[in-house]
Design an enzyme around this catalytic site. Structure first.
Site, PDB file in Angstrom:
ATOM      1  N   ASP A 160       0.823  -1.207   0.000  1.00 24.66           N
ATOM      2  CA  ASP A 160       0.000   0.000   0.000  1.00 24.66           C
ATOM      3  C   ASP A 160       0.862   1.264   0.000  1.00 24.66           C
ATOM      4  O   ASP A 160       1.875   1.332   0.705  1.00 24.66           O
ATOM      5  CB  ASP A 160      -0.895  -0.009   1.245  1.00 24.66           C
ATOM      6  N   GLU A 213       1.818  -0.436  -4.951  1.00 21.67           N
ATOM      7  CA  GLU A 213       0.860   0.616  -5.280  1.00 21.67           C
ATOM      8  C   GLU A 213       1.667   1.906  -5.401  1.00 21.67           C
ATOM      9  O   GLU A 213       1.945   2.579  -4.418  1.00 21.67           O
ATOM     10  CB  GLU A 213      -0.216   0.766  -4.199  1.00 21.67           C
TER      11      GLU A 213
HETATM   12  C1  NOJ Z   1      -4.340   3.109  -0.925  1.00 21.61           C
HETATM   13  C2  NOJ Z   1      -5.511   2.220  -0.676  1.00 21.61           C
HETATM   14  O1  NOJ Z   1      -5.852   1.543  -1.852  1.00 21.61           O
HETATM   15  C3  NOJ Z   1      -6.620   3.107  -0.158  1.00 21.61           C
HETATM   16  O2  NOJ Z   1      -7.836   2.419  -0.073  1.00 21.61           O
HETATM   17  C4  NOJ Z   1      -6.194   3.676   1.166  1.00 21.61           C
HETATM   18  O3  NOJ Z   1      -7.165   4.599   1.601  1.00 21.61           O
HETATM   19  C5  NOJ Z   1      -4.848   4.396   1.084  1.00 21.61           C
HETATM   20  N1  NOJ Z   1      -3.881   3.667   0.309  1.00 21.61           N
HETATM   21  C6  NOJ Z   1      -4.263   4.620   2.460  1.00 21.61           C
HETATM   22  O4  NOJ Z   1      -3.866   3.396   3.026  1.00 21.61           O
END
Ligand code: NOJ
Length: 530
Positions: free
Chosen positions: A206, A250
């Site tokens: 993440d 991500e």
């Molecule tokens: C990316 C995640 O996909 C999202 O859902 C989240 O709110 C943020 N990162 C913070 O963790």
């Protein structure tokens, strides 16, 4: 290394994203859980996907849908137990499905034991040093240390009882870890091993590009020096397993070269292609993003990924039915009209385009059913901090997180068992009766059958997945490319019918072809070249 070959599963996989709270409810409390997911593994196996990515399943107060993790080594009781998670991994493997879990290294929940200890400890203590506690500005420290804004809106600093402030790039309930601290690094390496030892095949990381920062020195928190060392060390850990486990970042970075640096052979295996996800339904823009993606990945020899949606963005049926068809967080507004019939037609075409591009493919639960964004949720039911922290200007992300319809003519559409005591945590639209799995399964021409057939062909045809592609000559509003001498995809984004290149067979098309064999507008076809 065997893993670097084109056979490595993550180079070509079709990966299904499970938003656990909304996938299937096994115990009848209205919230999806591991029992529900386990009971639906046959469905996923039948769909023909290679892996599932499960969003955070850890104990969490759900201030950000579980991305506020209170304990990285346990399962939230609302979802089940660690033993059930282990069972799920075993059963998924037996069904030929790999399992990817989600690790959130940038922040934790304010209920995490470390943060609770930090709150109880004095200023300057080792406990506080694991986070970003700082004195405020102003005569009495009443102003935040800097003017940095949180990604969810509002200040990125929150004041605690003794007057100090702590940093949170996201919601106040998500304090940022201090990645300069060796204990934070050691902790996450241990967490990685904890899950990899349990047979997890891959880790989705993440907010992967924002770990390293010094908020007092600069407001820049993306892609700072030192981030690559973190992932090099994670890669060394992943490589100690056989076969090596996949690390999937991500990484939202507008700079393509900066993005590619995360994918060097000693770092992450793949990263989500958000540039493609955000592109509008326009041939030139999509062509540009496809070319750019391939160009960026080539020097690092990493496979591209292709994504149309996830739990953070507007579902593509809704997006493609709008006048403006791109996706950008900053532009999300309420009451933007959408022609869902047009959006559905384009989403079917987009699926065939996306699934035939070279590399790995991600689909988000419900995408295979053609679900739309649920836009008329009662404000009182909306949970997303993006909605609340924008004062309701941004509708937030609840609309793409509504529980799936499985069967039946009335809610909860088989999401919960028939003797359920709870109702789905977000209400499902009545017309989802027609979009349920049962309503579409085996129905020729349904959205679900299109996905099943496309996934089947994608899996069986060696030309698909990772490998080369070359553009074919076409009209400007048409995207046409071949994957080898025999497979080609043609997608018509114009308003006139398009002539297909000479072919032996139409393998699949998103809508029936015209009687003269041409491809109608907003449609896509997979063909065997002559
Ligand atoms: C990316 C995640 O996909 C999202 O859902 C989240 O709110 C943020 N990162 C913070 O963790």
């Amino acid at each position: 290394m065997a893993d670097q070959t084109h056979q490595a599963w993550w180079r070509s996989a079709a990966i299904y994203q499970v938003y656990l709270r909304s996938f299937a409810d096994g115990n009848g409390d209205g919230v999806g859980d591991l029992a529900g997911l386990r009971s639906r593994l046959p469905y996923l196996a039948g769909l023909g996907i290679d892996a599932i990515w499960i969003v955070p399943w850890y104990p969490s107060p759900l201030a950000d849908g579980g991305y506020d993790v209170a304990d990285f080594r346990a399962i939230d009781p609302i979802f089940g137990t660690l033993a059930e998670a282990e069972k799920l991994i075993e059963e998924a493997h037996a069904a030929g499905i790999r399992v990817i879990c989600d690790i959130v290294p940038n922040h934790c929940s304010d209920q995490h034991a470390w943060f609770q200890k930090a709150l109880a400890a004095p200023s300057g203590s080792p406990e506080r040093d694991l986070f970003w506690f700082r004195k405020g500005r102003g005569e009495h420290g009443e102003l935040p240390p800097t003017d940095l804004q949180s990604i969810f809106g509002g200040p990125a600093w929150t004041r605690v009882a003794d007057g100090e402030w702590y940093l949170h790039l996201f919601a106040p309930e998500q304090p940022d870890f201090n990645w300069d601290h060796p204990a934070v690094r050691a902790e996450f390496e241990d967490i990685l091993r904890f899950w990899l030892d349990r047979g997890i095949d891959g880790i989705r990381i993440d907010s992967a590009a924002v770990l390293i920062k010094d908020p007092l020195v600069s407001d820049t928190y993306e892609d700072n020096d030192g981030i690559h060392e973190v992932y090099q060390s994670w890669r060394r850990i992943a490589d100690t397993y056989s076969p090596s486990r996949a690390l999937i970042g991500e990484v939202w970075l507008p700079d393509h070269e900066a993005f590619a640096r995360y994918l060097r052979p000693d770092e992450l295996h793949t990263a989500f292609n958000f540039a493609f996800l955000g592109a509008p339904w326009e041939a030139d823009k999509l062509r540009y993003e496809i070319d750019m993606t391939l160009e960026v990945h080539a020097p690092v020899a990493a496979p591209a990924t292709w994504v149309l949606s996830n739990h953070d963005v507007t579902r593509e049926v809704t997006r493609f039915g709008r006048e403006v068809t791109n996706f950008a967080f900053a532009d999300k507004r309420r009451d933007v009209p959408s022609d869902l019939a047009l959006g559905t037609r384009r989403a079917r075409a987009a699926a065939l385009l996306t699934m035939s591009l070279p590399g790995a493919y991600y689909l988000y639960q419900g995408e295979e059913l053609g679900l739309e964004e649920v836009e008329d949720l009662d404000d009182a039911l909306r949970e997303d901090p993006m909605f609340h922290r924008s004062g309701g200007v941004d509708p937030g992300r609840d609309g793409c997180r509504v529980p799936l319809p499985w069967s039946g003519s009335t809610a909860p559409f088989g999401f919960s068992p028939s003797d359920a005591t709870g109702t789905p945590w977000l209400p499902q639209p009545a017309h989802w009766a027609e979009l349920s799995v049962a309503a579409q399964q085996g129905v020729q021409g349904s959205f679900l059958e299109l996905y099943c057939e496309a996934l089947r062909i994608r899996r069986e045809d060696p030309a698909l997945g990772d490998g080369p592609m070359r553009w074919l000559e076409s009209e400007p509003h048409v995207l046409a490319f071949a994957r080898d001498d025999s497979f080609a995809n043609v997608t018509n984004l114009g308003t006139e019918a398009a002539v297909l290149p000479p072919h032996r067979e139409v393998l699949l098309s998103s809508v029936p072809l015209n009687e003269d064999g041409t491809l109608p507008p907003d449609a896509s076809a997979w063909i065997r070249l002559a």
